[in-house]
Write a protein that holds these residues in place. Structure first.
Motif, PDB file in Angstrom:
ATOM      1  N   SER A  44      -6.458  22.472  -6.066  1.00 20.81           N
ATOM      2  CA  SER A  44      -5.212  22.996  -5.506  1.00 20.81           C
ATOM      3  C   SER A  44      -3.995  22.209  -5.984  1.00 20.81           C
ATOM      4  N   GLY A  45      -4.211  21.279  -6.904  1.00 19.93           N
ATOM      5  CA  GLY A  45      -3.111  20.508  -7.458  1.00 19.93           C
ATOM      6  C   GLY A  45      -2.755  19.265  -6.689  1.00 19.93           C
ATOM      7  N   GLU A  46      -3.547  18.900  -5.692  1.00 17.69           N
ATOM      8  CA  GLU A  46      -3.274  17.690  -4.909  1.00 17.69           C
ATOM      9  C   GLU A  46      -3.835  16.455  -5.617  1.00 17.69           C
ATOM     10  N   VAL A  83       0.842  -1.200   0.000  1.00 16.70           N
ATOM     11  CA  VAL A  83       0.000   0.000   0.000  1.00 16.70           C
ATOM     12  C   VAL A  83       0.873   1.244   0.000  1.00 16.70           C
ATOM     13  N   GLU A  84       1.982   1.202   0.726  1.00 20.03           N
ATOM     14  CA  GLU A  84       2.887   2.351   0.777  1.00 20.03           C
ATOM     15  C   GLU A  84       3.332   2.759  -0.627  1.00 20.03           C
ATOM     16  N   GLU A  85       3.656   1.780  -1.458  1.00 18.66           N
ATOM     17  CA  GLU A  85       4.087   2.081  -2.828  1.00 18.66           C
ATOM     18  C   GLU A  85       2.929   2.626  -3.657  1.00 18.66           C
ATOM     19  N   ALA A  86       1.737   2.089  -3.441  1.00 18.70           N
ATOM     20  CA  ALA A  86       0.583   2.498  -4.241  1.00 18.70           C
ATOM     21  C   ALA A  86       0.175   3.937  -3.975  1.00 18.70           C
ATOM     22  N   VAL A  87       0.380   4.417  -2.763  1.00 18.15           N
ATOM     23  CA  VAL A  87      -0.056   5.778  -2.402  1.00 18.15           C
ATOM     24  C   VAL A  87       1.100   6.772  -2.417  1.00 18.15           C
ATOM     25  N   ALA A  88       2.271   6.351  -2.892  1.00 21.84           N
ATOM     26  CA  ALA A  88       3.473   7.180  -2.762  1.00 21.84           C
ATOM     27  C   ALA A  88       3.321   8.561  -3.399  1.00 21.84           C
ATOM     28  N   ASP A  89       2.615   8.681  -4.516  1.00 20.47           N
ATOM     29  CA  ASP A  89       2.492   9.975  -5.197  1.00 20.47           C
ATOM     30  C   ASP A  89       1.207  10.711  -4.826  1.00 20.47           C
ATOM     31  N   CYS A  90       0.471  10.210  -3.840  1.00 21.37           N
ATOM     32  CA  CYS A  90      -0.809  10.806  -3.448  1.00 21.37           C
ATOM     33  C   CYS A  90      -0.612  11.708  -2.235  1.00 21.37           C
TER      34      CYS A  90
END
Length: 245
Positions: free
Chosen positions: A110-112, A70-77
């Protein structure tokens, strides 16, 4: 990437059946979401059972990304929601799908980049999975039966996000060409009243005003378009001439 191109990532954590992944992809694509991420799918990926269930949402399946954790999947979020109906005892805000949709549109402007986690079909997410989320997302459902299958949960959240950004007005006119203006409506009212007067419909002076108001309300409440007013006036005119034998 422009803000308009950003959409929430849908992350399926340890999904079990390829068929369910396909159904989730279909649910996403119904409402314009295409960023599907899979964390350690049980039966590997690609899965031949996913395509048929996607029913036309092949683009979502074809572009799905696979991660080990999960850590890898959400890394760019920048903000992660965890969908769960269980009380986790964690100090996290809890929101409904509607509130989450509102928040995500604000984040995107806001670009998130927000993401939504969905757990395995049988057991749901672990507390460790949920701990990576910023907010818990819980749908208000029947307290006696709160179980949603994976595709149902995905479509519920996807719909709320889509409709929050949809420009379609909540109330849509029944006539695309627009309603008749008041002059046309009053003209129809007076036309009908005039013909009824000649036929002796208003026999009681005591009831005359209330009968007229009833007729006018019927016409007003019908919501006629200009074309329908003209059609009604043509019908009244034809009836007034009498039936030819």
């Amino acid at each position: 990437m422009s803000n308009k191109a950003i959409k929430p990532a849908i992350i399926l954590v340890r999904p079990q059946l390829g068929e369910n992944i396909g159904k989730a992809a279909r649910a996403m694509y119904n409402f314009g979401l295409t960023d599907l991420r899979l964390v350690a799918p049980r039966d590997g990926w690609p899965n031949p059972d996913a395509g048929p269930s996607a029913a036309g949402a092949g683009v979502v399946i074809d572009e799905a990304k696979v991660f080990e954790t999960v850590e890898e999947a959400v890394a760019d979020c920048t903000h992660v929601y965890a969908t769960t109906v269980r009380e986790r005892g964690m100090p996290k805000a809890v929101v409904t799908p509607a509130e989450a949709a509102k928040q995500m549109h604000g984040m995107i402007s806001s670009g998130e980049r927000p993401a939504i986690l969905f757990g395995p079909e049988r057991s749901g997410m672990t507390n460790d999975d949920v701990a990576l989320a910023d907010t818990i997302l819980t749908a208000p459902v029947n307290p006696d039966y709160g179980s949603l299958n994976l595709a149902q949960a995905v479509i519920l959240v996807s719909y709320e996000f889509f409709q929050r950004g949809d420009a379609t007005p909540e109330h849509q006119p029944s006539h695309p060409e627009g309603l008749a203006d008041k002059a046309e409506i009053v003209g129809l009212m007076e036309h009908i009243e005039g013909e009824l007067e000649q036929k002796g419909y208003f026999r009681s002076e005591g009831r005359r005003d209330s009968q007229r108001r009833t007729i006018r309300n019927l016409i007003q409440n019908a919501g006629f378009s200009s074309q329908e007013v003209q059609t009604m006036r043509g019908i009244v005119k034809a009836l007034a001439k009498g039936q030819k034998r």
